[in-house]
Design a protein around this motif. Structure first.
Motif, mmCIF file in Angstrom:
data_model
loop_
_atom_site.group_PDB
_atom_site.id
_atom_site.type_symbol
_atom_site.label_atom_id
_atom_site.label_comp_id
_atom_site.label_asym_id
_atom_site.label_seq_id
_atom_site.Cartn_x
_atom_site.Cartn_y
_atom_site.Cartn_z
ATOM 1 N N ASP A 215 0.856 -1.182 0.000
ATOM 2 C CA ASP A 215 0.000 0.000 0.000
ATOM 3 C C ASP A 215 0.901 1.243 0.000
ATOM 4 O OD1 ASP A 215 -3.080 0.695 0.800
ATOM 5 O OD2 ASP A 215 -1.661 2.234 1.417
ATOM 6 N N PRO A 216 0.558 2.249 -0.806
ATOM 7 C CA PRO A 216 1.394 3.452 -0.862
ATOM 8 C C PRO A 216 1.663 4.071 0.513
ATOM 9 C CG PRO A 216 -0.225 3.522 -2.589
ATOM 10 C CD PRO A 216 -0.549 2.318 -1.756
ATOM 11 N N LEU A 217 0.705 3.937 1.418
ATOM 12 C CA LEU A 217 0.893 4.491 2.754
ATOM 13 C C LEU A 217 2.027 3.762 3.482
ATOM 14 C CD1 LEU A 217 -0.420 6.676 4.488
ATOM 15 C CD2 LEU A 217 -1.787 4.911 5.549
ATOM 16 N N SER A 218 2.096 2.448 3.312
ATOM 17 C CA SER A 218 3.185 1.681 3.913
ATOM 18 C C SER A 218 4.519 2.053 3.280
ATOM 19 C CB SER A 218 2.967 0.187 3.702
ATOM 20 O OG SER A 218 1.831 -0.217 4.368
ATOM 21 N N LEU A 219 4.445 2.372 2.002
ATOM 22 C CA LEU A 219 5.656 2.733 1.267
ATOM 23 C C LEU A 219 6.299 3.986 1.872
ATOM 24 C CD1 LEU A 219 6.859 1.378 -1.202
ATOM 25 C CD2 LEU A 219 5.641 2.986 -2.642
ATOM 26 N N ILE A 220 5.488 4.994 2.127
ATOM 27 C CA ILE A 220 6.048 6.241 2.671
ATOM 28 C C ILE A 220 6.367 6.094 4.158
ATOM 29 C CG2 ILE A 220 3.743 7.300 2.987
ATOM 30 C CD1 ILE A 220 6.875 9.248 2.088
ATOM 31 N N LEU A 221 5.475 5.404 4.904
ATOM 32 C CA LEU A 221 5.718 5.254 6.346
ATOM 33 C C LEU A 221 6.941 4.386 6.619
ATOM 34 C CD1 LEU A 221 2.493 4.830 8.456
ATOM 35 C CD2 LEU A 221 4.263 6.545 8.639
ATOM 36 N N GLY A 222 7.091 3.322 5.827
ATOM 37 C CA GLY A 222 8.254 2.443 5.986
ATOM 38 C C GLY A 222 9.538 3.211 5.801
ATOM 39 N N LYS A 223 9.548 4.077 4.793
ATOM 40 C CA LYS A 223 10.731 4.906 4.522
ATOM 41 C C LYS A 223 11.014 5.846 5.691
ATOM 42 C CE LYS A 223 10.266 5.606 -0.352
ATOM 43 N NZ LYS A 223 11.155 4.568 -0.801
ATOM 44 N N VAL A 298 6.184 13.597 -3.360
ATOM 45 C CA VAL A 298 5.388 12.753 -4.256
ATOM 46 C C VAL A 298 4.697 13.584 -5.352
ATOM 47 C CG1 VAL A 298 3.171 12.722 -3.037
ATOM 48 C CG2 VAL A 298 3.954 10.683 -4.234
ATOM 49 N N GLY A 299 4.660 14.887 -5.152
ATOM 50 C CA GLY A 299 4.109 15.761 -6.190
ATOM 51 C C GLY A 299 5.105 16.065 -7.292
ATOM 52 N N CYS A 300 6.349 15.588 -7.129
ATOM 53 C CA CYS A 300 7.397 15.844 -8.136
ATOM 54 C C CYS A 300 7.450 14.698 -9.139
ATOM 55 C CB CYS A 300 8.770 15.936 -7.481
ATOM 56 S SG CYS A 300 8.902 17.200 -6.242
ATOM 57 N N SER A 387 -1.460 7.689 -3.290
ATOM 58 C CA SER A 387 -1.537 6.717 -4.375
ATOM 59 C C SER A 387 -1.671 7.413 -5.739
ATOM 60 C CB SER A 387 -2.739 5.812 -4.108
ATOM 61 O OG SER A 387 -2.893 4.919 -5.142
ATOM 62 N N ASP A 388 -2.583 8.376 -5.829
ATOM 63 C CA ASP A 388 -2.787 9.086 -7.098
ATOM 64 C C ASP A 388 -1.551 9.888 -7.485
ATOM 65 O OD1 ASP A 388 -5.281 8.062 -7.364
ATOM 66 O OD2 ASP A 388 -6.324 9.805 -6.539
ATOM 67 N N MET B 51 -4.719 0.152 -8.237
ATOM 68 C CA MET B 51 -3.791 1.278 -8.085
ATOM 69 C C MET B 51 -4.499 2.600 -8.339
ATOM 70 S SD MET B 51 -0.523 0.044 -10.180
ATOM 71 C CE MET B 51 0.082 -1.585 -9.953
ATOM 72 N N LEU B 52 -5.498 2.540 -9.191
ATOM 73 C CA LEU B 52 -6.285 3.730 -9.500
ATOM 74 C C LEU B 52 -7.718 3.481 -9.061
ATOM 75 C CD1 LEU B 52 -5.501 5.065 -13.091
ATOM 76 C CD2 LEU B 52 -5.271 6.280 -10.949
#
Lengths: 412, 327
Positions: A215-223, A298-300, A387-388, B51-52
């Motif tokens: 999950d994208p949330l895990s991706l950022i939190l893990g980092k 993530v906006g970049c 995610s988006d 994903m979307l």
């Protein structure tokens, strides 16, 4: 915006992989070694530079003092704890460690103290010898006026006064300065790494591969958690380095007054509870700044965008730093309480104000709740838009636009 | 097992990017999602994998909504890459662990796939690499064995990076494999390596969804297709049925002299001509046989007479072209 358990799937693996790679990185390992070496040599260097090391090879007691009294006052030179023996103007001056000469001119007493150059006595003892000579002359004067020894002892009873005026403020200022630098250093390093790492994953086209498993949330939190752990390891390396450095300074120079002076600003301020408060505040602060950095990153879509993305995080960090330094100079109970509760500022201010007794644990607790609420809000925003934005490609999405996306405003 | 995609729909603002996409896979095999650039293939795949966010529709796997947490999915994205500065082995073990494969098992699978994909030398310190010996000209036939350090991703060629990425999609031994442009940018040798593996996955009853612009590949592997154009489905169904629907309309004719006169009389259309080898478009078997009769009657020596259904490439171009002409 929901935070179900599923949103944290894969968090532990992202965290351990990121930490492993951080520790494997040659440049990071080199940085850790350099920081350790700097910490290790710091105390001996500070001791040397501050003069504490002059006693190296020299004796810290005077064997004999050659005392010449050319005044009418019968002075009994008191050298307890400093000199073993006082020779009253009968010996040969060159054979003694120190010379003390008293003269009288127009009703005034003048003293002269000098250490013999070839005797190997530590140079700093001249200060203490001079103080003792002054006191001996004063005592002789009192005696000549009829003061008894008991009266003199009573007069010279030590007085202990806690000063809370200008010097007290100065001490708080240094504690605030050191802590603010620490907070800023750790936060800037973590935020920069997070932004770089998030953009690198987007630029390297890894996002979809990762999103199918994590999950994208895990991706950022893990980092973020991995970076915080790495920072704590760096901090631990520095602390171990400083502790060993102190031991090293002691071994080389005996007592290390220079180093002790350098740390005196912290002595007594940071008990175990203060340290705990500082660590928890620091962790909450770094987490918040890192989440903002992650959202900005993530906006970049290109590495060139990262400098722009760092703007908001750096602004918050620098603003907090400047205000906290200013607050270190101005001691005001009410202001300390208010600023300790403001998000992005409290991480700098609350732990120091707690350590210096300006705020109580209750205020610290409220500041933690506010910090945790801000971090949670950032986490919820991440959960909604991360995610988006990971898939998004194009010109940099500003933080204001990210907030609009999260709160579903029109035009976002 | 089955996969059902029903009425998938996605809009960005006022622009529809996927409009009412539906298809079904009732048995193992390969389903092709074809389309022009920007037709909505990748967006559809991203929605299928969660994903979307979807604006409408659902994706059902074995009777329940497809969840990447419970369904073992292998995905090769169109936009794919690797961490440029991390060791490849670490990355592969990491990607496998994210799909729930333990470290030891992952290492064993990586060794297997590294051998199959011929990328061992980039992953293993002990992988021997044959290198030309010094003075090879004088001692031809001799080569020394040298070992090299495992490489970082940015030290690999694009093709080798792609093979590593392909490996990541298969490490979890997935039941559903989604390959978005799996062969783009590969040379013929590496294309054949990947094709061989895809054939094996099909043979082992896997469900594959493939998006590709390489029609020959799709034609070889796929049983069912959907062609998308500008977010809409323009053709869908079993590939053989679709072809059969078009009939045998392609006639390849190789003769030993000019037959333009007979072609004109038969009403067939010349698509291309080169040294008495003609590619003709006919209306069907009747027209082709009429032409054949004329040639035999005129005693024209015939080298090749091949009447076949249109290729997927032709169907694709015709169908998408038709839509564009209508608009």
């Amino acid at each position: 915006m929901r935070l179900s358990k599923e949103r944290f799937r894969g968090f532990d693996r992202v965290c351990s992989f990121t930490l492993e790679q951080l520790l494997k990185s040659r440049s990071n390992r080199a940085t850790l070694i350099i920081l350790f070496v700097i910490a290790l040599i710091s105390m001996p260097v500070i001791t040397l530079v501050s003069g504490g090391g002059i006693s190296l090879g020299g004796r810290d007691t005077i064997e004999t003092v050659y005392f010449v009294n050319e005044t009418s006052l019968p002075v009994e030179l008191e050298t307890a704890g400093l000199a073993e023996r006082v020779v009253y103007s009968s010996g040969v001056p060159g054979e003694h460690d120190a010379l003390v000469k008293l003269t009288e001119e127009n009703g005034e007493y003048r003293g002269h103290t000098e250490l013999s150059p070839d005797t190997g006595v530590s140079a700093e003892l001249i200060v203490r010898l001079t103080e003792l000579v002054n006191r001996s002359v004063e005592n002789a004067q009192f005696r000549s006026m009829g003061f008894s020894d008991e009266l003199l002892r009573n007069l010279q009873k030590p007085v202990s006064t806690v000063q809370s005026g200008e010097s007290g403020l100065s001490r708080t200022y240094y504690v605030q300065l050191i802590f603010s630098i620490l907070v800023m250093m750790i936060s800037v390093m973590s935020a920069s790494y997070i932004i770089r790492s998030v953009v690198e994953e987007k630029v390297s086209k890894l996002v979809e591969l990762l999103m199918v498993s994590v999950d994208p949330l895990s991706l950022i939190l893990g980092k973020i958690v991995a970076v915080i752990l790495y920072m704590l390891i760096t901090l631990a390396v520095l602390i171990v380095g400083f502790l060993l450095s102190n031991v090293l300074a002691g071994l080389i120079f005996g007592a290390a007054p220079g180093a002790a002076n350098a740390l005196s600003a912290l002595d007594g301020s940071f008990g175990p509870l203060s340290v705990l408060v500082a660590v928890i505040s620091l962790l909450l602060g770094v987490l918040t700044f890192a989440l903002i950095a992650g959202l900005s990153g993530v906006g970049c879509s290109t590495m060139e965008d990262t400098s722009g993305a760092q703007g908001l995080t750096m602004l918050l960090l620098m603003g907090g730093y400047m205000i906290s330094i200013f607050m270190g100079m101005v001691s005001s109970g009410a202001a300390a309480k208010v600023l300790s509760l403001i998000p992005f500022l409290s991480v700098y201010i609350a732990p120091v104000k707690f350590a210096t007794g300006e705020i109580g644990f209750g205020i610290v607790l409220i500041s933690w709740i506010i910090q945790a609420a801000v971090a949670l809000l950032m986490l919820l925003i991440c959960a909604k838009v991360y995610s988006d934005l990971l898939i998004y490609k194009g010109s940099r999405v500003r933080f204001s636009a990210i907030l609009s996306m999260a709160f579903g405003r029109k035009g976002a | 097992m089955s996969l059902t995609v029903s009425h998938l729909h996605k809009k960005y603002g006022a622009k529809t990017v996927v409009e009412d996409l539906s298809f079904e896979m009732e048995k193992p095999g390969v389903y092709a999602l074809l389309g022009t650039n920007g037709a909505g293939k990748t967006t559809s795949i991203r929605m299928m994998l969660g994903m979307l966010a979807k604006d409408g529709g659902e994706v059902i796997w074995n009777g329940t909504p497809l969840d990447i947490n419970t369904c073992n999915v292998g995905y090769l994205a169109e936009e794919r890459g690797l961490y440029p500065k991390y060791p490849l082995m670490d990355q592969l073990v990491y990607f496998a662990s994210l799909r729930g494969v333990g470290k030891a098992e992952a290492k064993s699978r990586i060794r297997y796939w590294a051998k199959r994909l011929e990328v061992e030398e980039y992953l293993y310190q002990d992988a021997a690499v044959a290198a030309p010996a010094l003075g090879a000209g004088r001692r031809s036939g001799f080569a020394r064995q040298k070992t090299q350090k495992p490489k970082l991703a940015d030290q690999l060629s694009k093709g080798n990076q792609q093979k590593i990425q392909f490996m990541t999609a298969l490490l979890s031994d997935p039941e559903l494999i989604i390959l978005d442009e799996p062969l783009s940018g590969l040379d013929p040798v590496n294309t054949e390596i990947i094709n061989r593996i895809i054939r094996e996955e099909i043979a082992s009853d896997k469900y594959l969804i493939m998006s590709s612009h390489q029609m020959a590949t799709v034609e070889e592997f796929c049983t069912d297709i959907t062609i998308l154009d500008r977010s809409r489905t323009v053709l869908q169904g079993n590939l053989n049925d679709i072809k059969r629907g078009y009939g045998r309309v392609n006639l390849r004719l190789k003769v030993e002299r000019d037959i333009s006169e007979y072609i004109a009389r038969s009403g067939a259309v010349v698509v291309s001509e080169k040294e008495y080898e003609y590619m003709l478009k006919v209306t069907g078997e009747e027209q082709a046989n009429r032409l054949l009769g004329m040639l035999i009657e005129a005693a024209v020596p015939i080298v090749v007479f091949e009447l076949r259904e249109p290729s997927l490439h032709e169907i694709f171009v015709e169908k998408v072209g038709e839509v564009h002409e209508t608009e």
